[in-house]
Design a protein around this motif. Structure first.
Motif, PDB file in Angstrom:
ATOM      1  N   ASN A  24       0.840  -1.191   0.000  1.00 58.14           N
ATOM      2  CA  ASN A  24       0.000   0.000   0.000  1.00 58.14           C
ATOM      3  C   ASN A  24       0.880   1.248   0.000  1.00 58.14           C
ATOM      4  OD1 ASN A  24       0.944  -0.177   2.585  1.00 58.14           O
ATOM      5  ND2 ASN A  24      -1.048  -0.517   3.538  1.00 58.14           N
ATOM      6  N   PHE A  25       0.282   2.400  -0.145  1.00 56.78           N
ATOM      7  CA  PHE A  25       1.036   3.636  -0.343  1.00 56.78           C
ATOM      8  C   PHE A  25       1.910   4.006   0.854  1.00 56.78           C
ATOM      9  CE2 PHE A  25       1.488   8.253  -0.944  1.00 56.78           C
ATOM     10  CZ  PHE A  25       2.089   8.227  -2.180  1.00 56.78           C
ATOM     11  N   PRO A  26       1.441   3.944   2.121  1.00 55.89           N
ATOM     12  CA  PRO A  26       2.334   4.298   3.237  1.00 55.89           C
ATOM     13  C   PRO A  26       3.568   3.388   3.319  1.00 55.89           C
ATOM     14  CG  PRO A  26       0.071   4.311   3.987  1.00 55.89           C
ATOM     15  CD  PRO A  26       0.070   3.755   2.601  1.00 55.89           C
ATOM     16  N   THR A  27       3.398   2.114   3.044  1.00 57.89           N
ATOM     17  CA  THR A  27       4.540   1.202   3.057  1.00 57.89           C
ATOM     18  C   THR A  27       5.530   1.583   1.975  1.00 57.89           C
ATOM     19  OG1 THR A  27       3.063  -0.551   3.798  1.00 57.89           O
ATOM     20  CG2 THR A  27       5.208  -1.216   2.945  1.00 57.89           C
ATOM     21  N   PHE A  28       5.024   1.913   0.800  1.00 55.55           N
ATOM     22  CA  PHE A  28       5.886   2.322  -0.305  1.00 55.55           C
ATOM     23  C   PHE A  28       6.633   3.609   0.034  1.00 55.55           C
ATOM     24  CE2 PHE A  28       6.599   4.312  -4.481  1.00 55.55           C
ATOM     25  CZ  PHE A  28       7.385   3.327  -5.042  1.00 55.55           C
ATOM     26  N   GLU A  29       5.939   4.553   0.685  1.00 53.94           N
ATOM     27  CA  GLU A  29       6.588   5.812   1.092  1.00 53.94           C
ATOM     28  C   GLU A  29       7.718   5.546   2.070  1.00 53.94           C
ATOM     29  OE1 GLU A  29       3.661   8.383   2.753  1.00 53.94           O
ATOM     30  OE2 GLU A  29       3.463   9.532   0.892  1.00 53.94           O
ATOM     31  N   LYS A  30       7.510   4.663   3.036  1.00 50.08           N
ATOM     32  CA  LYS A  30       8.557   4.338   4.010  1.00 50.08           C
ATOM     33  C   LYS A  30       9.759   3.690   3.329  1.00 50.08           C
ATOM     34  CE  LYS A  30       5.413   3.670   7.874  1.00 50.08           C
ATOM     35  NZ  LYS A  30       4.801   2.679   8.767  1.00 50.08           N
ATOM     36  N   MET A  31       9.491   2.811   2.378  1.00 49.16           N
ATOM     37  CA  MET A  31      10.587   2.165   1.664  1.00 49.16           C
ATOM     38  C   MET A  31      11.399   3.180   0.875  1.00 49.16           C
ATOM     39  SD  MET A  31       8.648  -1.297   0.366  1.00 49.16           S
ATOM     40  CE  MET A  31       9.480  -1.228  -1.185  1.00 49.16           C
ATOM     41  N   MET A  32      10.726   4.112   0.226  1.00 52.95           N
ATOM     42  CA  MET A  32      11.441   5.119  -0.559  1.00 52.95           C
ATOM     43  C   MET A  32      12.239   6.051   0.342  1.00 52.95           C
ATOM     44  SD  MET A  32      11.027   4.369  -3.629  1.00 52.95           S
ATOM     45  CE  MET A  32      11.721   5.813  -4.388  1.00 52.95           C
ATOM     46  N   ALA A  33      11.696   6.424   1.503  1.00 48.42           N
ATOM     47  CA  ALA A  33      12.411   7.291   2.437  1.00 48.42           C
ATOM     48  C   ALA A  33      13.663   6.592   2.959  1.00 48.42           C
ATOM     49  CB  ALA A  33      11.499   7.693   3.585  1.00 48.42           C
ATOM     50  N   ALA A  34      13.549   5.325   3.295  1.00 43.34           N
ATOM     51  CA  ALA A  34      14.715   4.581   3.770  1.00 43.34           C
ATOM     52  C   ALA A  34      15.751   4.445   2.663  1.00 43.34           C
ATOM     53  CB  ALA A  34      14.285   3.200   4.260  1.00 43.34           C
ATOM     54  N   SER A  35      15.301   4.246   1.450  1.00 38.14           N
ATOM     55  CA  SER A  35      16.221   4.128   0.321  1.00 38.14           C
ATOM     56  C   SER A  35      16.989   5.433   0.115  1.00 38.14           C
ATOM     57  CB  SER A  35      15.437   3.774  -0.956  1.00 38.14           C
ATOM     58  OG  SER A  35      16.278   3.810  -2.048  1.00 38.14           O
ATOM     59  N   ARG A  36      16.283   6.556   0.165  1.00 47.41           N
ATOM     60  CA  ARG A  36      16.956   7.852   0.008  1.00 47.41           C
ATOM     61  C   ARG A  36      17.929   8.115   1.142  1.00 47.41           C
ATOM     62  NH1 ARG A  36      11.782  10.177  -0.252  1.00 47.41           N
ATOM     63  NH2 ARG A  36      10.865   9.541  -2.185  1.00 47.41           N
ATOM     64  N   LYS A  37      17.546   7.730   2.355  1.00 51.53           N
ATOM     65  CA  LYS A  37      18.419   7.933   3.536  1.00 51.53           C
ATOM     66  C   LYS A  37      19.726   7.181   3.366  1.00 51.53           C
ATOM     67  CE  LYS A  37      18.524   6.589   8.339  1.00 51.53           C
ATOM     68  NZ  LYS A  37      17.787   5.904   9.394  1.00 51.53           N
ATOM     69  N   PHE A  38      19.645   5.915   2.959  1.00 48.42           N
ATOM     70  CA  PHE A  38      20.865   5.120   2.823  1.00 48.42           C
ATOM     71  C   PHE A  38      21.665   5.490   1.572  1.00 48.42           C
ATOM     72  CE2 PHE A  38      18.520   2.180   5.679  1.00 48.42           C
ATOM     73  CZ  PHE A  38      19.444   2.206   6.708  1.00 48.42           C
TER      74      PHE A  38
END
Length: 57
Positions: A40-54
């Motif tokens: 779902n969208f919130p899960t996808f947002e969290k994954m993208m934020a973690a990806s950008r952070k790393f």
């Protein structure tokens, strides 16, 4: 030499068929009760934020 190549290809084909058959037998006796994770969208947002952070590190 040609016989060796044909035997090797036949052996690999047999191994792939055997693995496929065993996989289907296991799936027959032990069906997967869990469904796939819904993305779902919130899960996808969290994954993208973690990806950008790393990626910034």
């Amino acid at each position: 030499m040609t016989v060796l190549v044909i035997a090797a290809i036949a052996y690999l084909g047999f191994a792939l068929v055997l693995v496929y058959a065993i996989d289907n037998l296991v799936a027959l006796f032990f069906p997967d009760a869990r469904s796939a994770v819904s993305l779902n969208f919130p899960t996808f947002e969290k994954m993208m934020a973690a990806s950008r952070k790393f990626y910034r590190r």
